[in-house]
Write a protein that holds these residues in place. Structure first.
Motif, short mmCIF file in Angstrom:
data_model
loop_
_atom_site.label_atom_id
_atom_site.label_comp_id
_atom_site.label_asym_id
_atom_site.label_seq_id
_atom_site.Cartn_x
_atom_site.Cartn_y
_atom_site.Cartn_z
N UNK A 71 0.97 -1.10 -0.13
CA UNK A 71 -0.28 -0.05 0.04
C UNK A 71 0.83 1.19 -0.02
N UNK A 72 0.63 1.94 -1.14
CA UNK A 72 1.39 3.29 -1.01
C UNK A 72 0.55 4.54 -0.44
N UNK A 73 0.98 5.14 0.45
CA UNK A 73 -0.02 6.01 1.14
C UNK A 73 0.97 7.65 0.93
N UNK A 74 0.24 8.50 0.65
CA UNK A 74 0.48 9.83 0.48
C UNK A 74 -0.51 10.76 0.68
N UNK A 75 -0.22 12.23 1.11
CA UNK A 75 -1.16 13.07 1.19
C UNK A 75 -1.69 13.57 -0.29
N UNK A 76 -2.96 13.62 -0.09
CA UNK A 76 -3.66 14.47 -1.51
C UNK A 76 -3.08 15.66 -2.07
N UNK A 77 -2.66 16.32 -1.09
CA UNK A 77 -2.07 17.60 -1.59
C UNK A 77 -0.59 17.53 -2.08
N UNK A 95 -7.20 -2.01 11.26
CA UNK A 95 -8.42 -2.52 11.14
C UNK A 95 -8.83 -3.49 9.76
N UNK A 96 -7.84 -3.36 8.84
CA UNK A 96 -8.05 -4.12 7.56
C UNK A 96 -7.35 -5.67 7.84
N UNK A 97 -6.35 -5.50 8.77
CA UNK A 97 -6.07 -6.97 9.33
C UNK A 97 -6.93 -7.65 10.03
N UNK A 98 -7.79 -6.84 10.73
CA UNK A 98 -8.81 -7.64 11.68
C UNK A 98 -9.92 -8.02 10.81
N UNK A 106 -1.35 -10.57 7.09
CA UNK A 106 -1.13 -9.42 7.77
C UNK A 106 -1.19 -8.14 6.66
N UNK A 107 -1.58 -7.13 7.39
CA UNK A 107 -1.57 -5.98 6.80
C UNK A 107 -0.72 -5.10 7.81
N UNK A 108 0.64 -4.79 7.55
CA UNK A 108 1.44 -3.95 8.42
C UNK A 108 1.79 -2.58 7.91
N UNK A 109 1.54 -1.48 8.70
CA UNK A 109 2.08 -0.14 8.57
C UNK A 109 3.23 0.00 9.50
N UNK A 110 4.25 -0.03 9.08
CA UNK A 110 5.57 0.22 9.89
C UNK A 110 5.84 1.61 10.09
N UNK A 111 5.74 2.20 11.32
CA UNK A 111 6.25 3.79 11.28
C UNK A 111 7.55 4.06 10.49
N UNK A 118 9.96 12.29 3.46
CA UNK A 118 8.83 12.23 4.10
C UNK A 118 7.25 12.32 3.48
N UNK A 119 7.37 12.08 2.02
CA UNK A 119 5.91 12.26 1.61
C UNK A 119 5.27 10.89 1.25
N UNK A 120 5.83 9.48 1.47
CA UNK A 120 5.14 8.36 1.17
C UNK A 120 5.70 7.28 2.30
N UNK A 121 4.68 6.85 2.73
CA UNK A 121 4.66 5.71 3.72
C UNK A 121 4.27 4.47 3.04
N UNK A 122 4.60 3.33 3.50
CA UNK A 122 4.32 1.90 2.90
C UNK A 122 3.51 1.06 3.80
N UNK A 123 2.42 0.31 3.48
CA UNK A 123 1.64 -0.46 4.24
C UNK A 123 2.21 -1.86 3.46
N UNK A 124 2.64 -2.89 4.04
CA UNK A 124 2.95 -4.09 3.58
C UNK A 124 1.82 -5.04 3.86
N UNK A 125 1.65 -5.87 2.73
CA UNK A 125 0.28 -6.97 2.74
C UNK A 125 1.09 -8.26 2.54
N UNK A 126 0.88 -9.30 3.58
CA UNK A 126 1.47 -10.48 3.26
C UNK A 126 0.36 -11.51 3.24
N UNK A 127 0.85 -12.88 2.67
CA UNK A 127 -0.25 -13.62 1.96
C UNK A 127 0.22 -14.82 2.69
#
Length: 719
Positions: A71-77, A95-98, A106-111, A118-127
């Protein structure tokens, strides 16, 4: 034989139609579903190192987390992520993991997984499975996307998924929409062109309906054969089958209809005209289809499962089309009779064929000029082949509008190009447990390889006998530099510097693509010559000639070079390349299907020579009678392949242009101009050792033709 098949189909039409309907119903009910795949690992033999690495990973780390999506997370602006933003991302991930999506563990958002800017955060999805194309996993990723969008709300964040399973999902959805578009555009094109050629709505619609039945039969036959052979078809096979079946099927129908109409104009009764036409063009159609089938079957020699399964599928498709052309098509038009041409009356009158007549006269009078100019044009186009660069990343052909493609572009603006898909190195002990100090030293050796950005510490299996290293490259995992590195310096270092008493394997997407490139280069050296020999043998048997097949193959070889060269100039630019399969696809489609028109022309030439006409007169008559058929068939077939250019998939665009251009080149340059010209220059030698009687009857035809002094031949004979 062909005359007997034709007469049976014409005289027993309802028997033939009922048999086809029964076969269609049975296959629809009993055949398994065709399950295509884009997973390159399923197309390589097990002896390749990258495939063996997959098995090592499965055996040594069966419970390890398998990356499925990112998951590639960034601000809309477009600004930097705040602490509140990363906290919100972590909350949504939890919440998605649950929600417990099937096969997503797993759905993991590592800080810490935030880009340096500082513009992009990653959320890893494992299967729980490493197969990115697992149907349940792919469906779950789609559900995950929907659930994520529902939870983002007005948070001011943008969240998109990329990675293996997300890419498979987008590829499947794009393929489904492409198939529907290709089918609709192909049908409209064929109907419009047939209506323009015959001015009959019946002929415009009937071939489409017949080929529709053939398409259903073919899909059932292919699904059954592929499953029995233990193969998986490539994801693009459906779109290719649509254009092959409707294009080739319409071609063979035209071959029959033009000859049928010619016999009607000569005064034959309808059923007799149709049976005679089916008998005469039956051998031509069978030879043309045989060339295509042989060429496609040569792909079974490929070590790439993608190419071998495609070859089997297309060979079966053409075989079913051939059977329908010899049986179902004559039966249907036997039932219709001359009403098939309604409301046009053109079938009752002899055509002037003014344009084709002039071309035929020119070909017979100026063979040297035509051969020279045609050859130069083809050589000039073929020079573009020298700049060909292969692109082995099939994902690069996906539309830029897909979520996974856009998310990957965003990912690469904030992170190392290779971080999205690391290369994995596995070290397996052949004796006892691995030594930790040796593993640490080995990791440092790997990190010193040029082009390697980072090497993660070794992860050791529970039994201590296998170690896994995650290697991040400086390059995008699918680009040429990455493949050169993984298949060259990195793999060499992996084997050279490894601890004593171990086996080493390099795996991951980049290693897989490097092995695909090796396999494809090997296949080209084998498949091309085998296909050429098979085509020449079929041509020799059909023409009863040793000489003609040679110049026919040289002409289609020039056509192949000219087609690929033109495609390079049009599509290849900058750092991008062309699909790695394009040369073999162009070779098989242009050389094999394009040879249909050469066969039709040369078969008519042989027929005219056998009837006692001298070579130049035979050429004039053959071109006059065959050019309209070839032109109509080529325009329709090229149009059906050209429809692929409407797809968003770059691979299909390249394939559509290349095959359409190659078919037009084969028809209008080679079949109508070059082949008749060379046949005129060769004289009776072209048919050696066949037709010796006809050759002996006209010794003067053996004299060299300088392209003048033969005007008196033009119009001296007609049918």
């Amino acid at each position: 034989m062909f005359r007997g098949i034709g007469r049976f189909s014409v005289n027993r039409p309802w028997t033939v139609v009922v048999l086809w309907l029964l076969a269609t119903t049975a296959l629809i009910a009993l055949a398994p579903q065709l399950k295509p795949t884009d997973d390159q690992a399923e197309f390589l033999p097990s002896h390749y190192e990258s495939v063996r690495a997959v098995q090592i990973q499965q055996d040594a780390f069966p419970q390890s987390r398998q990356p499925a999506a990112i998951g590639v997370v960034q601000r809309a602006d477009g600004g930097k992520l705040t602490a509140a933003d990363t906290a919100k991302a972590g909350e949504i991930a939890a919440a998605l993991r649950d929600e417990k999506f099937a096969k997503i563990t797993e759905v993991v958002a590592d800080p810490k997984a935030v880009s340096p800017d500082g513009k992009i955060a990653l959320v890893h999805v494992f299967a729980s499975t490493q197969k990115a194309n697992d149907e349940t996993l792919v469906e779950s990723v789609g559900e995950l996307r929907t659930a994520t969008a529902d939870r983002i709300g007005s948070s001011g964040l943008e969240w998109a998924y990329t990675g293996p399973a997300a890419t498979v999902l987008d590829s499947m959805e794009a393929s489904d929409s492409t198939d529907a578009m290709v089918m609709m555009a192909t049908l409209v094109l064929i109907i419009v062109l047939l209506l323009a050629i015959f001015r009959s709505p019946v002929i415009a619609l009937m071939p489409v309906l017949v080929i529709g039945v053939v398409f259903m039969v073919t899909m059932g036959v292919i699904a059954t054969a592929v499953e029995l052979a233990g193969m998986r078809a490539p994801a693009s096979i459906s779109a290719i089958l649509i254009v092959v079946l409707f294009g080739v099927g319409t071609d063979y129908t035209l071959f029959l209809l033009f000859r049928y109409r010619e016999h009607l104009r000569d005064g034959m009764e309808a059923k007799e005209a149709l049976a005679t036409a089916a008998g005469r063009v039956g051998e031509t159609i069978a030879s043309a289809a045989g060339v295509v089938i042989a060429a496609f079957l040569s792909l079974l020699l490929s070590s790439m499962g993608m190419l071998s399964s495609m070859g089997l599928s297309l060979a079966l498709a053409v075989a079913v089309t051939l059977i329908s052309a010899l049986t179902l098509v004559p039966a249907v038009f036997s039932l219709l009779g001359t009403k098939a041409f309604w409301p046009s009356k053109a079938w009752r009158t002899q055509p002037k064929n003014a344009l084709s007549g002039r071309v035929g006269s020119f070909a017979s009078r100026r063979p040297g000029l035509i051969a020279g100019v045609s050859g130069l044009v083809l050589v000039a186009l073929a020079s573009g082949v020298l700049g060909f660069r292969a692109e082995y990343d099939t994902e690069s052909s996906l539309p830029d509008t897909l979520e996974s493609v856009q998310a990957m572009e965003d990912f690469q603006t904030g992170f190392s190009a290779g971080q999205s898909d690391p290369t994995f190195v596995y070290v397996k002990s052949t004796g006892g447990a691995l030594d930790k100090a040796a593993l640490d030293a080995y990791g440092k050796e790997l990190a010193d390889v040029g082009g390697v950005a980072q090497v993660a510490p070794a992860v050791v299996s529970p039994d201590g006998k296998v170690a896994q290293y995650g290697v991040v490259l400086d390059y995008r995992p699918t680009e040429d530099r990455a493949m050169e590195l993984v298949g060259g310096d990195l793999r060499d270092t992996v084997h050279r510097a490894a601890p004593q008493g171990t086996e080493q394997f390099v795996g991951g997407s980049t290693a897989l693509l490097a092995d695909v490139r090796t396999a494809v280069n090997r296949d080209y050296k084998l498949v091309f010559p085998v296909a050429a020999v098979a085509i020449m043998l079929i041509l020799g048997l059909m023409l009863r000639s040793v000489i003609a097949p040679w110049y026919l193959m040289i002409s289609v070889g020039l056509g192949f070079g000219g087609t690929l060269g033109a495609t390079v100039w049009l599509f290849q630019s900058g750092s991008g390349g062309l699909l790695f399969m394009l040369p073999v696809i162009v070779y098989l489609f242009v050389v094999a299907i394009g040879t249909d028109y050469n066969i039709l022309m040369v078969a008519r030439l042989r027929e005219e020579v056998s009837s006692g006409k001298e070579p130049r007169e035979a050429v004039r008559l053959a071109v006059t009678h065959s050019a309209p058929t070839i032109s109509a068939a080529a325009v329709i077939l090229a149009g059906t392949f050209g429809v692929l250019m409407l797809a968003d998939n770059a691979m299909l665009k390249q394939m559509g242009f290349a095959v359409a251009f190659g078919i037009l080149l084969s028809a209008f340059v080679m079949a109508i101009l070059l082949v008749p010209a060379v046949t005129t220059l060769a004289g009776p030698k072209a048919w050696w050792p066949g037709n010796r009687g006809a050759a002996a009857a006209d010794e003067e035809a053996a004299e060299p033709l300088a392209g003048h002094g033969s005007d008196d031949l033009v119009g001296s004979r007609s049918r």
